[in-house]
Design a protein around this motif. Sequence first.
Motif, PDB file in Angstrom:
ATOM      1  N   UNK B  66       0.799  -1.223   0.000  1.00 31.41           N
ATOM      2  CA  UNK B  66       0.000   0.000   0.000  1.00 31.41           C
ATOM      3  C   UNK B  66       0.841   1.288   0.000  1.00 31.41           C
ATOM      4  N   UNK B  67       1.943   1.281   0.764  1.00 25.79           N
ATOM      5  CA  UNK B  67       2.819   2.468   0.753  1.00 25.79           C
ATOM      6  C   UNK B  67       3.406   2.674  -0.641  1.00 25.79           C
ATOM      7  N   UNK B  69       2.243   1.688  -3.455  1.00 29.29           N
ATOM      8  CA  UNK B  69       1.192   2.060  -4.388  1.00 29.29           C
ATOM      9  C   UNK B  69       0.814   3.533  -4.245  1.00 29.29           C
ATOM     10  N   UNK B  70       0.764   3.984  -3.001  1.00 25.21           N
ATOM     11  CA  UNK B  70       0.482   5.402  -2.755  1.00 25.21           C
ATOM     12  C   UNK B  70       1.552   6.279  -3.420  1.00 25.21           C
ATOM     13  N   UNK B  73       1.295   6.309  -7.194  1.00 25.66           N
ATOM     14  CA  UNK B  73       0.254   7.233  -7.658  1.00 25.66           C
ATOM     15  C   UNK B  73       0.790   8.666  -7.731  1.00 25.66           C
ATOM     16  N   UNK B  82      -7.345   2.306 -14.837  1.00 24.82           N
ATOM     17  CA  UNK B  82      -7.517   1.446 -13.664  1.00 24.82           C
ATOM     18  C   UNK B  82      -7.143  -0.004 -13.973  1.00 24.82           C
ATOM     19  N   UNK B  83      -7.405  -0.440 -15.200  1.00 28.18           N
ATOM     20  CA  UNK B  83      -7.028  -1.821 -15.550  1.00 28.18           C
ATOM     21  C   UNK B  83      -5.513  -1.967 -15.715  1.00 28.18           C
ATOM     22  N   UNK B  86      -4.371  -2.344 -12.213  1.00 22.23           N
ATOM     23  CA  UNK B  86      -4.629  -3.700 -11.728  1.00 22.23           C
ATOM     24  C   UNK B  86      -3.506  -4.652 -12.149  1.00 22.23           C
ATOM     25  N   UNK B  87      -3.069  -4.560 -13.386  1.00 22.91           N
ATOM     26  CA  UNK B  87      -2.002  -5.463 -13.854  1.00 22.91           C
ATOM     27  C   UNK B  87      -0.656  -5.136 -13.199  1.00 22.91           C
ATOM     28  N   UNK B  89      -0.296  -3.688 -10.187  1.00 25.75           N
ATOM     29  CA  UNK B  89      -0.440  -4.172  -8.808  1.00 25.75           C
ATOM     30  C   UNK B  89      -0.230  -5.683  -8.735  1.00 25.75           C
ATOM     31  N   UNK B  90      -0.820  -6.409  -9.679  1.00 26.98           N
ATOM     32  CA  UNK B  90      -0.711  -7.875  -9.659  1.00 26.98           C
ATOM     33  C   UNK B  90       0.744  -8.310  -9.797  1.00 26.98           C
ATOM     34  N   UNK B  91       1.503  -7.644 -10.659  1.00 24.05           N
ATOM     35  CA  UNK B  91       2.923  -7.988 -10.822  1.00 24.05           C
ATOM     36  C   UNK B  91       3.690  -7.701  -9.531  1.00 24.05           C
ATOM     37  N   UNK B  93       2.511  -7.494  -6.459  1.00 27.48           N
ATOM     38  CA  UNK B  93       2.063  -8.443  -5.432  1.00 27.48           C
ATOM     39  C   UNK B  93       2.699  -9.820  -5.638  1.00 27.48           C
ATOM     40  N   UNK B  94       2.878 -10.203  -6.899  1.00 22.61           N
ATOM     41  CA  UNK B  94       3.467 -11.511  -7.191  1.00 22.61           C
ATOM     42  C   UNK B  94       4.938 -11.550  -6.777  1.00 22.61           C
TER      43      UNK B  94
END
Lengths: 203, 203
Positions: B66-67, B69-70, B73, B82-83, B86-87, B89-91, B93-94
Amino acid sequence: MRTYKLTYFNIVGLGGPIRFLLSYGGVEFEDIRIERSNWPEAKPKTPFGQVPTLEIDGKVYYQTLPICRYLAKQFNLLGKSDLDALEIDAAANTVHDLRKMVSLYFFEQDSAEKAKKKETLVTTTLPFYLKRLDDTVKKNGGYFHGGELSYADLFFAAVQHNIKGFMKNDVFEDYPNLKQLIDNVHALPRIAAWLAKSPKTDY
Amino acid sequence: MRTYKLTYFNIVGLGGPIRFLLSYGGVEFEDIRIERSNWPEAKPKTPFGQVPTLEIDGKVYYQTLPICRYLAKQFNLLGKSDLDALEIDAAANTVHDLRKMVSLYFFEQDSAEKAKKKETLVTTTLPFYLKRLDDTVKKNGGYFHGGELSYADLFFAAVQHNIKGFMKNDVFEDYPNLKQLIDNVHALPRIAAWLAKSPKTDY
């Protein structure tokens, strides 16, 4: 209109929060539930060997929290500012971490190791996390952040079923703010409607 | 002007991506590094017993992704839609998941269990993830998503140092697209300047 196709196991688990979010948003979605016996065949076809995945208009997306966050953005469940979103994300990530620790215990194969993991969870990890999460909800007027509903609340209210199931115990019993939050989310009309029609599972 | 104060251990670890992002954004930050011997005292003062935390204008925020990602941004490292986000973020997170699995091995106390975890990582987990991550970067023109730099690239280029250190081996050696991405991120002027002046650590 967008088409959504969720693929997960036939449990609440990490699919639960996505099902809650899609229901909350009032969109139709296909709720595909893989049987465990079919998982060895399905696993290599997923992007990183994991479910849930969410197909949006024919394209497959993966990773639970990013999917939830994307849906949260579409359905105005991310607070007002980027700093609100940071706190909401942090709460959801923390609940996700807690569920992961519980699942590492649940799926442990070695019985001595499993007993050790359970001991740590029951005496240390769960009390530590649940006290802090309960305090957070108390401080924020019944929600995880900012006195209003966010996707962290829906995430928790879905995943708590999985945590209780894996622990075979209502670990939230002594945490009145968390219990109230669960009840409040479950009483939201679209969530209540989803719960009424969705399959009942142990986890 | 905003003030940023990062608290983490004196390793790259999960603090590394935040240091990369703050450096990339060109903002000043205080880089507090806790000695392991001081951790028992510092731990209960953190929101959920963990670091990194990032203080922004005097308020403490927590949870690595979250930090990141903030900050992403704020510094336009989240793609266009937004999509896209999402991709991306997914990378990220992985990569975070992979590091976690490596750290569960590294910090395992039981030597038999540790050997078992290493075996699984070396023969199964690392090849599975690294092949897929390498293919993703190849398919996306040298980045994790959309042919342009995102925070997933910075996240990976920081955390890979931690993964290599814990494995005591350059596990990325046979993955040319990942290696090239690391080099490219490290060559970004502000990242190169940060690397030149920041403490060298094993993890």
